[in-house]
Design a protein around this motif. Sequence first.
Motif, PDB file in Angstrom:
ATOM      1  N   GLN A 111       0.816  -1.070  -0.106  1.00  0.00           N
ATOM      2  CA  GLN A 111       0.132  -0.049  -0.172  1.00  0.00           C
ATOM      3  C   GLN A 111       0.952   1.135   0.063  1.00  0.00           C
ATOM      4  O   GLN A 111       1.954   1.433   0.623  1.00  0.00           O
ATOM      5  CB  GLN A 111      -0.875  -0.140   1.104  1.00  0.00           C
ATOM      6  CG  GLN A 111      -1.890  -0.918   1.297  1.00  0.00           C
ATOM      7  CD  GLN A 111      -2.809  -0.777   2.263  1.00  0.00           C
ATOM      8  OE1 GLN A 111      -3.753   0.086   2.625  1.00  0.00           O
ATOM      9  NE2 GLN A 111      -2.901  -1.789   3.361  1.00  0.00           N
ATOM     10  N   LEU A 112       0.414   2.365  -0.651  1.00  0.00           N
ATOM     11  CA  LEU A 112       0.813   3.754  -0.563  1.00  0.00           C
ATOM     12  C   LEU A 112       0.072   4.633   0.453  1.00  0.00           C
ATOM     13  O   LEU A 112      -1.140   4.329   0.350  1.00  0.00           O
ATOM     14  CB  LEU A 112       0.978   4.420  -1.696  1.00  0.00           C
ATOM     15  CG  LEU A 112       1.955   3.675  -3.040  1.00  0.00           C
ATOM     16  CD1 LEU A 112       2.110   4.323  -4.183  1.00  0.00           C
ATOM     17  CD2 LEU A 112       3.376   3.739  -2.184  1.00  0.00           C
ATOM     18  N   GLY A 113       0.677   5.372   1.201  1.00  0.00           N
ATOM     19  CA  GLY A 113      -0.238   6.141   1.927  1.00  0.00           C
ATOM     20  C   GLY A 113       0.283   7.872   2.025  1.00  0.00           C
ATOM     21  O   GLY A 113       1.607   8.022   1.617  1.00  0.00           O
ATOM     22  N   LYS A 164      -4.400  10.293   7.924  1.00  0.00           N
ATOM     23  CA  LYS A 164      -3.773   9.675   6.542  1.00  0.00           C
ATOM     24  C   LYS A 164      -4.797   9.027   5.925  1.00  0.00           C
ATOM     25  O   LYS A 164      -5.976   8.512   6.279  1.00  0.00           O
ATOM     26  CB  LYS A 164      -2.710   8.577   7.296  1.00  0.00           C
ATOM     27  CG  LYS A 164      -1.576   9.142   8.124  1.00  0.00           C
ATOM     28  CD  LYS A 164      -0.794   8.004   8.959  1.00  0.00           C
ATOM     29  CE  LYS A 164       0.396   8.411   9.641  1.00  0.00           C
ATOM     30  NZ  LYS A 164       1.194   7.507   9.988  1.00  0.00           N
ATOM     31  N   ILE A 165      -4.236   8.739   4.621  1.00  0.00           N
ATOM     32  CA  ILE A 165      -5.215   7.954   3.614  1.00  0.00           C
ATOM     33  C   ILE A 165      -4.097   6.901   3.107  1.00  0.00           C
ATOM     34  O   ILE A 165      -2.877   7.214   2.956  1.00  0.00           O
ATOM     35  CB  ILE A 165      -5.694   8.872   2.536  1.00  0.00           C
ATOM     36  CG1 ILE A 165      -4.836   9.460   1.781  1.00  0.00           C
ATOM     37  CG2 ILE A 165      -6.813   9.759   3.324  1.00  0.00           C
ATOM     38  CD1 ILE A 165      -5.332  10.327   0.539  1.00  0.00           C
ATOM     39  N   LEU A 208      -8.749  -4.760  -3.504  1.00  0.00           N
ATOM     40  CA  LEU A 208      -8.314  -3.226  -3.603  1.00  0.00           C
ATOM     41  C   LEU A 208      -8.736  -2.732  -2.252  1.00  0.00           C
ATOM     42  O   LEU A 208      -9.888  -2.755  -1.916  1.00  0.00           O
ATOM     43  CB  LEU A 208      -8.911  -2.854  -4.808  1.00  0.00           C
ATOM     44  CG  LEU A 208      -8.904  -1.351  -5.097  1.00  0.00           C
ATOM     45  CD1 LEU A 208      -7.624  -1.057  -5.307  1.00  0.00           C
ATOM     46  CD2 LEU A 208     -10.006  -0.864  -6.254  1.00  0.00           C
ATOM     47  N   LEU A 209      -7.591  -2.359  -1.646  1.00  0.00           N
ATOM     48  CA  LEU A 209      -7.766  -1.430  -0.269  1.00  0.00           C
ATOM     49  C   LEU A 209      -7.770  -0.009  -0.431  1.00  0.00           C
ATOM     50  O   LEU A 209      -6.965   0.543  -0.671  1.00  0.00           O
ATOM     51  CB  LEU A 209      -6.674  -2.167   0.559  1.00  0.00           C
ATOM     52  CG  LEU A 209      -6.638  -3.643   0.829  1.00  0.00           C
ATOM     53  CD1 LEU A 209      -5.195  -4.115   1.591  1.00  0.00           C
ATOM     54  CD2 LEU A 209      -7.836  -4.145   1.329  1.00  0.00           C
ATOM     55  N   THR A 210      -8.664   0.630   0.352  1.00  0.00           N
ATOM     56  CA  THR A 210      -8.602   1.917   0.450  1.00  0.00           C
ATOM     57  C   THR A 210      -8.905   2.302   1.923  1.00  0.00           C
ATOM     58  O   THR A 210      -9.955   1.601   2.375  1.00  0.00           O
ATOM     59  CB  THR A 210      -9.697   2.699  -0.479  1.00  0.00           C
ATOM     60  OG1 THR A 210     -11.038   2.261  -0.303  1.00  0.00           O
ATOM     61  CG2 THR A 210      -9.046   2.661  -2.008  1.00  0.00           C
TER      62      THR A 210
END
Length: 227
Positions: free
Chosen positions: A186-188, A196-197, A219-221
Amino acid sequence: MSCTKWFLFLICFVWISSLKAQDNLTAFWQPQAAVNYKVSNTYSHNFSLAHRAYLIKNGGFGYDARQIDIVHFSKFNLTDNQSLAFGVQYRFRNIFEDKGDEVRLTQQFNFTKRPLVVRFGHRFRTEQRITKALTIHRFRYRFAVDFPLKGEKLNIGEPYFVGGFENLLSVAKGNLPQYDTRVSSQLGWRVQDGLKIQAGIEYRVEDYTSTFPQNIFFLLTSVQLIL
């Protein structure tokens, strides 16, 4: 940052397209919102709400809601880099599918180490997944890394990377043991102080010792608020 976003999107698209041909593939989108509340220097709460929906099901694309999870964790810091946590989760699934709801109890020990810029994490969990039909006991170990993508310290408006590898063992009365593996990336972004997202992908192989293991793509958000 725009290049990074397009690169992440391309990885997701290529991965889903290449795996879609497999008959044993399922893909989900899982958005999540979490709030962390610090009670004292050694005690904090975490509340989260997550939704899971099918993106690929039975070989076809589409959106189909599957479940909603409500989770609470109480975390106790033993030292600066060691903690214990206890969680309770309720999974609403019967309103979407003809499946029973679930209560999950979690016990967790977490250990982190940051020799340089990169932080390494070791997480050990035991869980009891309780439904009307069955209680499943799970034993989990996750190795994770995270680090800022600019400089040695994560500042406001800057990106970071989180990656993880996890193995799981599930046992239940009358059932054969099940072994699962999960890999995530993941990118944050630290949008502002306390906010944070994150967005990324996770790939799971469930029951990989069986004749027909299941390939599951996520697919994670997520949005994380720290009070």
